[in-house]
Write a protein that holds these residues in place. Structure first.
Motif, PDB file in Angstrom:
ATOM      1  N   GLU A  76      61.723 -16.822 121.404  1.00 36.61           N
ATOM      2  CA  GLU A  76      61.015 -18.076 121.127  1.00 36.61           C
ATOM      3  C   GLU A  76      60.443 -18.666 122.399  1.00 36.61           C
ATOM      4  OE1 GLU A  76      62.634 -20.547 117.228  1.00 36.61           O
ATOM      5  OE2 GLU A  76      63.149 -21.248 119.232  1.00 36.61           O
ATOM      6  N   PHE A 492      56.336  -5.400 115.833  1.00 33.76           N
ATOM      7  CA  PHE A 492      56.923  -6.745 115.864  1.00 33.76           C
ATOM      8  C   PHE A 492      56.712  -7.393 117.230  1.00 33.76           C
ATOM      9  CE2 PHE A 492      59.592  -8.418 112.352  1.00 33.76           C
ATOM     10  CZ  PHE A 492      59.266  -7.487 111.387  1.00 33.76           C
ATOM     11  N   TYR A 496      54.706 -10.604 116.846  1.00 30.94           N
ATOM     12  CA  TYR A 496      55.637 -11.748 116.833  1.00 30.94           C
ATOM     13  C   TYR A 496      56.339 -11.977 118.165  1.00 30.94           C
ATOM     14  CZ  TYR A 496      55.458 -11.666 111.655  1.00 30.94           C
ATOM     15  OH  TYR A 496      55.065 -11.711 110.327  1.00 30.94           O
ATOM     16  N   ARG A 498      58.806 -10.501 119.339  1.00 30.14           N
ATOM     17  CA  ARG A 498      60.264 -10.373 119.219  1.00 30.14           C
ATOM     18  C   ARG A 498      60.596  -9.039 118.566  1.00 30.14           C
ATOM     19  NH1 ARG A 498      62.118 -11.033 113.905  1.00 30.14           N
ATOM     20  NH2 ARG A 498      60.638 -12.042 112.477  1.00 30.14           N
ATOM     21  N   MET A 532      51.615  -8.949 108.985  1.00 31.80           N
ATOM     22  CA  MET A 532      52.232  -9.730 110.068  1.00 31.80           C
ATOM     23  C   MET A 532      51.204 -10.659 110.720  1.00 31.80           C
ATOM     24  SD  MET A 532      54.619  -6.800 111.726  1.00 31.80           S
ATOM     25  CE  MET A 532      55.206  -7.800 113.057  1.00 31.80           C
ATOM     26  N   GLU A 537      54.103 -16.863 110.705  1.00 32.35           N
ATOM     27  CA  GLU A 537      54.814 -16.697 111.973  1.00 32.35           C
ATOM     28  C   GLU A 537      53.845 -16.363 113.104  1.00 32.35           C
ATOM     29  OE1 GLU A 537      58.297 -14.203 111.947  1.00 32.35           O
ATOM     30  OE2 GLU A 537      58.591 -14.430 114.114  1.00 32.35           O
ATOM     31  N   ALA A 539      50.764 -17.448 113.322  1.00 34.42           N
ATOM     32  CA  ALA A 539      49.869 -18.566 113.597  1.00 34.42           C
ATOM     33  C   ALA A 539      50.559 -19.773 114.225  1.00 34.42           C
ATOM     34  CB  ALA A 539      49.201 -18.999 112.293  1.00 34.42           C
TER      35      ALA A 539
ATOM     36  N   LEU B 222      53.021  -9.367 102.701  1.00 31.41           N
ATOM     37  CA  LEU B 222      52.863 -10.700 103.287  1.00 31.41           C
ATOM     38  C   LEU B 222      53.819 -11.680 102.619  1.00 31.41           C
ATOM     39  CD1 LEU B 222      51.428 -12.766 105.092  1.00 31.41           C
ATOM     40  CD2 LEU B 222      49.580 -12.868 103.421  1.00 31.41           C
ATOM     41  N   LEU B 225      57.286 -11.210 103.950  1.00 30.26           N
ATOM     42  CA  LEU B 225      57.463 -11.775 105.292  1.00 30.26           C
ATOM     43  C   LEU B 225      57.579 -13.294 105.225  1.00 30.26           C
ATOM     44  CD1 LEU B 225      54.800  -9.672 107.246  1.00 30.26           C
ATOM     45  CD2 LEU B 225      57.272  -9.440 107.427  1.00 30.26           C
ATOM     46  N   TYR B 229      60.453 -16.147 106.471  1.00 31.56           N
ATOM     47  CA  TYR B 229      60.102 -17.105 107.512  1.00 31.56           C
ATOM     48  C   TYR B 229      60.200 -18.548 107.027  1.00 31.56           C
ATOM     49  CZ  TYR B 229      57.665 -18.857 111.658  1.00 31.56           C
ATOM     50  OH  TYR B 229      57.334 -19.515 112.817  1.00 31.56           O
ATOM     51  N   HIS B 241      49.780 -23.353 106.410  1.00 30.05           N
ATOM     52  CA  HIS B 241      49.281 -21.976 106.429  1.00 30.05           C
ATOM     53  C   HIS B 241      49.553 -21.302 105.093  1.00 30.05           C
ATOM     54  CE1 HIS B 241      49.144 -17.717 107.777  1.00 30.05           C
ATOM     55  NE2 HIS B 241      48.314 -18.155 108.686  1.00 30.05           N
TER      56      HIS B 241
END
Lengths: 542, 449
Positions: A76, A492, A496, A498, A532, A537, A539, B222, B225, B229, B241
């Protein structure tokens, strides 16, 4: 105890100074302590400043019974600090290097590295440009004037020009025939004058909003019911910008400074002399009513608004919310949530010659900056004041730059000039930016349907995630030393910043195992990567 | 509607209480309309705004001055509204005037294109930090629903550069940003292949190389995921979003997006509207309203033969206005009859306006210049008592002599006709709530049914 003594001493210094300096009363005085007087005595390094801020925040949390969020994990923190200081997410290599670094001081070392990169200057240039020219962001015709302005900012920031000198340069920009319609703007701050139509009232309102952190424009037409500024206050400030107004619509040269002093309040027939904001007395007759005189007052280390406004804005940029919110709206009824923190920041900023990097170092070293993102702590769903980091949306520039880094997208037709380049007028980058441009505050960032469609179905993301043109995807699939789990980890890290959890890896491997051929497997990888990049996550700035 | 970050702060709440602010609807209006809406829940109200970019000339359209030299080259004609005359180049519309009210006493103070555009579209001048939303976004928020398949604010062929902020969602946020179609329609007459593609929603479909099955697979990943999240980021930008993607995918998959494909309309009707972007845009507006979109605007700006901003007739006013009327007249008249034929006229308010009017005195180039002091807008359809004219200007057209109307008066009137309380507040981006329309507005009760 010591603080009160310091305040008295600094007030005495202010009172003894020449008439240009200011007198205060009440709330304004407390929040507007002249920073310079203590500077020489009490300058601290950025980490000591961070420590002091943390102590004050901790005391406030304790008093309010708030339990702050735990520290953010490496992933993070990494993504957040790259987006805040470099304007983009880290690459796979940068991420791996950071995670694998065993050094206990790696966070501080990373911040130092990022502050010294060209991307820092580029990202902050974009941020300041958006602040100074908000309406130009969405207007394709205005982008012509925006470009040289942003280049000027980038040059100054790359040199680590003190922020007060940057403000002064903007306020005293030479205006002349180069502003005539149809001529290209030179590299410099002239755009500020163009977008404000060189009208004194517009220039005063925006200069005050940006550099003094005070919204006075409501007082343009009437005394404001909630705020302490009168029409006289507003127009007295506008009087300094009279010289910027063109002589005539087709004669863009400046008015001579010697022209009639002061400005008429429209519709009243009353003229007011130039007067600094918050000052009871007008400018002495011996001083010319010029922008240069105003700039000297704004940029002075003793100006009660400037350092505080800058510190507040930088705090808001990094922490999501300012100590004063809205950031440009300080007034008697809207003071800082933690007055001592803001005073300290302002004081040290001025004392360190308005060095933006100093302040960035200090703020990013605080525990407040380094704590977990909102919602990440079970049982809590909202960001509390600096006890938890609020999630923020990315700016259009950040999204584009991050997309390029994550996918290895080729941009620019004369070779890859890198994701931050400003010089291509009709590039895919420019088209993308105008679709995603949004000047809303990052904590209130919203996505539109058209933006979602562009990302899902548009050619940019399609190419970036195609098996033939998507560089990162292709490289990941071709690398001989990866198994599928390794490939997933790579994707990933790319999207992301991570590593995936066990559960995430298992779920996605199950999908991959359904594929019956190599090409089908590759297509599933492309689908995963596409998903992804389109997920929230990707954005969000954690 | 509001996420947790947009609550009023305690400071604001106290401030409001101190100012004695109470939200009250003025005449029992809202209750009456609400009752009606409750009785017919499917009949949602809508607004179609016909935006005349550049500032249309009132003396040559809805406020003719035949007895004065300012009246210029056009003669007035009688209309289906007794006692109401309009200029001769709007003959089809003249038959529709029983549904419409020309408001001849508009009086605003802004003669700059950009500022006036912002003023007329939002009810406020662009100043400082407040990002005022345009009427379309305000109406979308009040009358739209997050579960709709189509966005609640659609803007057809806008010309945005004069005031880009007036075409955004302002402080209401991206959820209420207009879906913009046909922006580069320009002056291309719509025939053949071009006709089918002009109002396509950009990027509505996945790349042609992507099969529907594959698209669904991607969207399923999507969704997977996002499910994970959401626990980490249930609100804020991540929520926005997800909402946007949800609405976008619904638009992609739904039949609702077919609204933008005009090819299933009868050719004869398409010809009646006029084979040009404005005419076809009006047809699209009817289709969108039919499918529950509460606010659609269609811009008439550039047409073939006119330079620059269509209605900004500083030069050769009469030839230009005539060409514009030749596009406007069939399109608007057909829109009225088409709305009626589809049973939509009683619940759709139609508004015609630009950013200001034009000088009664004709200049040396045979043109008219900017004139905000006394000009015309037109309002009609659902909730409006058509067939009359409101307000009067002097014989030379230079001043308003009866019932001056400010922009806020007009916007408040539109709100009331739509069943929206104009005194309702929204959270703004400067920490204080801002009403839909300034409370000092005087709605034109005389023309509300």
């Amino acid at each position: 105890m010591r603080r009160i003594g310091t305040a008295t001493r600094s007030t005495a210094v202010v009172a003894a100074a020449p008439a240009l300096l200011l007198l205060f009363s009440g709330n304004l005085a407390r929040a507007g302590d002249a920073p310079a007087a203590t500077a020489a005595r009490d300058l601290v390094d950025p980490w000591e400043l961070a420590e002091r801020i943390d102590q004050r925040l901790a005391a406030a949390w304790k008093a309010a019974g708030i339990q702050p969020a735990p520290l953010a994990d490496d992933a993070e923190f990494l993504r957040r600090v790259y987006l805040d200081l470099s304007g983009r997410i880290p690459s796979v290599g940068e991420a791996r290097a950071f995670f694998d670094d065993p050094s206990p001081s790696k966070r501080r070392a990373l911040i130092d590295r990022l502050l010294n990169r060209a991307s820092f200057a580029a990202h902050f240039a974009t941020t300041l440009r958006t602040l100074l020219l908000p309406t130009a962001t969405n207007d394709p015709q205005m982008r012509q004037v925006v470009r040289p302005f942003e280049i000027w900012l980038r040059l100054r920031l790359a040199d680590n020009t003190p922020y007060n000198r940057l403000a002064a340069e903007l306020l005293t920009a030479p205006l002349g025939s180069e502003m005539a319609a149809g001529r290209r703007m030179p590299i410099g701050p002239g755009a500020f004058y163009a977008v404000n139509e060189r009208k004194p009232e517009n220039l005063a309102a925006n200069a005050s909003r940006v550099f003094l952190g005070v919204q006075v424009q409501c007082a343009q037409c009437h005394d404001h019911p909630f705020r302490e500024w009168s029409r006289g206050d507003f127009w007295s400030l506008a009087a300094f910008f009279v010289e910027a107004a063109p002589l005539a619509p087709d004669r863009p040269a400046m008015m001579p400074v010697a022209a009639r002093r002061g400005i008429e309040i429209p519709g009243t027939g009353k003229r007011v002399p130039p007067r600094f904001l918050g000052s009871p007395a007008p400018l002495p007759e011996s001083e010319p009513a010029s922008r240069a005189v105003l700039a000297r007052w704004v940029a002075s280390p003793d100006n009660p608004y400037f350092a505080r406004a800058a510190a507040n804005r930088l705090w808001a940029h990094l922490l999501g919310y300012g100590l004063i919110e809205p950031v440009d709206d300080f007034s008697a009824g809207n003071g800082p949530s933690h007055p001592e923190v803001l005073s300290e920041l302002a004081r040290q900023f001025a004392g360190h010659k308005f060095d933006l990097k100093y302040l960035c170092r200090a703020i990013t070293a605080t525990r407040a900056y380094q704590c977990k993102s909102a919602g990440a702590v079970p049982g809590t769903t909202e960001a509390r004041p600096f006890a938890q980091m609020p999630a923020r949306g990315m700016t259009a520039e950040q999204i584009f730059a991050s997309l390029v880094v994550a996918t290895g997208l080729e941009v620019g037709d004369q070779g890859n000039r890198g994701p931050m380049d400003l010089l291509d007028a009709d590039s895919p980058r420019e088209k993308f930016l105008s679709r995603f441009a949004d000047t809303a505050p990052r904590t209130a960032s919203q996505t539109s349907i058209l933006q979602a469609l562009t990302f899902m179905n548009g050619t940019l993301v399609a190419e970036a995630t195609s098996l033939t043109k998507g560089a990162t995807l292709r490289a990941t699939l071709d690398a001989p030393f990866f198994d599928d789990a390794g490939r997933l980890e790579s994707l990933f890290l790319a999207a992301y910043s991570r590593r995936p959890s066990q559960a995430e890896t298992a779920a996605l491997l199950a999908l991959l195992q359904k594929a019956k051929s190599r090409s089908e497997r590759e297509a599933v990888f492309a689908d995963i990567f596409w998903a992804m990049l389109n997920s929230s996550e990707f954005a969000v700035v954690p | 509607m509001f996420d947790s970050d947009s609550r009023l702060s305690r400071r604001d709440a106290l401030r409001l209480a101190a100012a004695g602010v109470v939200s009250v609807s003025s005449s029992g209006w809202i209750e009456a309309l609400a009752d009606e809406a409750a009785a017919h829940p499917a009949r949602r109200r809508a607004c179609i705004l016909l935006w005349m970019n550049g500032g249309p000339s009132q003396l040559d359209t809805f406020d003719p001055k035949p007895g004065h030299k300012n009246g210029g080259a056009f003669r007035p004609i009688a209309t289906a509204a007794p006692g109401v005359q309009i200029a001769e180049h709007l003959p089809k519309l003249a038959q529709q005037m029983k549904h419409l009210v020309p408001v001849r006493s508009m009086s605003t103070k802004e003669g700059d294109h950009g500022r006036a555009t912002f003023l007329m579209r939002t009810g406020n001048l662009p100043q400082g930090a407040i990002r005022y939303p345009p009427l379309g976004a305000l109406v979308a928020k009040e009358l739209g629903s997050a579960s709709d398949e189509l966005p609640s604010f659609v803007s057809i062929a806008p010309f945005r550069p004069l005031s880009p902020e007036a075409y955004g969602p302002g402080f209401l946020g991206s959820q209420f940003a207009p879906l913009i179609v046909g922006e580069s329609a320009g002056s291309v007459p719509m025939t053949g292949q071009a006709a089918a593609t002009t109002f396509k929603v950009e990027d509505l479909e996945p790349p042609s190389s992507m099969s529907a099955a594959r698209t669904n697979e991607r969207l399923a990943i999507l969704a997977q995921l996002e499910q994970r999240y959401t626990a980490r980021q249930p609100t804020g930008p991540a929520l926005s979003h997800r909402i946007a993607y949800d609405r976008a995918t619904r638009l992609m998959r739904s039949q609702a997006a077919k609204a933008f494909d005009l090819s299933d309309e009868p050719t004869k009707l398409r010809e009646q509207y006029g084979k040009n972007p404005f005419g076809q845009g009006c047809l699209l507006a009817r289709r969108l309203v039919e499918r529950g979109v509460p606010f659609v605007e269609v811009t008439l700006s550039n047409i073939a033969g006119n330079q620059g901003l269509g209605w900004d007739t500083h030069i050769d006013n009469f030839a230009s206005v005539r060409r514009l009327c030749e596009v406007l007249d069939p399109a608007w008249a057909t829109l009225m009859t088409d709305l009626k034929a589809h049973g939509l006229l009683d619940t759709t308010i139609v508004v015609w306006m630009g950013e200001f009017g034009r000088t009664p005195k004709i200049n040396d180039n045979g043109g008219r210049d900017h004139f905000p002091q006394a000009w015309s807008t037109v309002i009609g359809g659902g909730g409006i008592h058509g067939g009359q004219a409101l307000g009067k200007t002097s014989a030379d057209g230079m001043t308003v002599v009866e019932r001056p109307v400010a922009v806020t008066d007009l916007l408040a009137t539109i709100c009331l006709a739509l069943g929206i309380d104009p005194s309702k507040q929204n959270d703004s981006n400067v920490g204080r709530p801002i009403r839909i329309v300034d409370p000092k507005a005087r709605p034109i009760h005389e023309i509300l049914t």
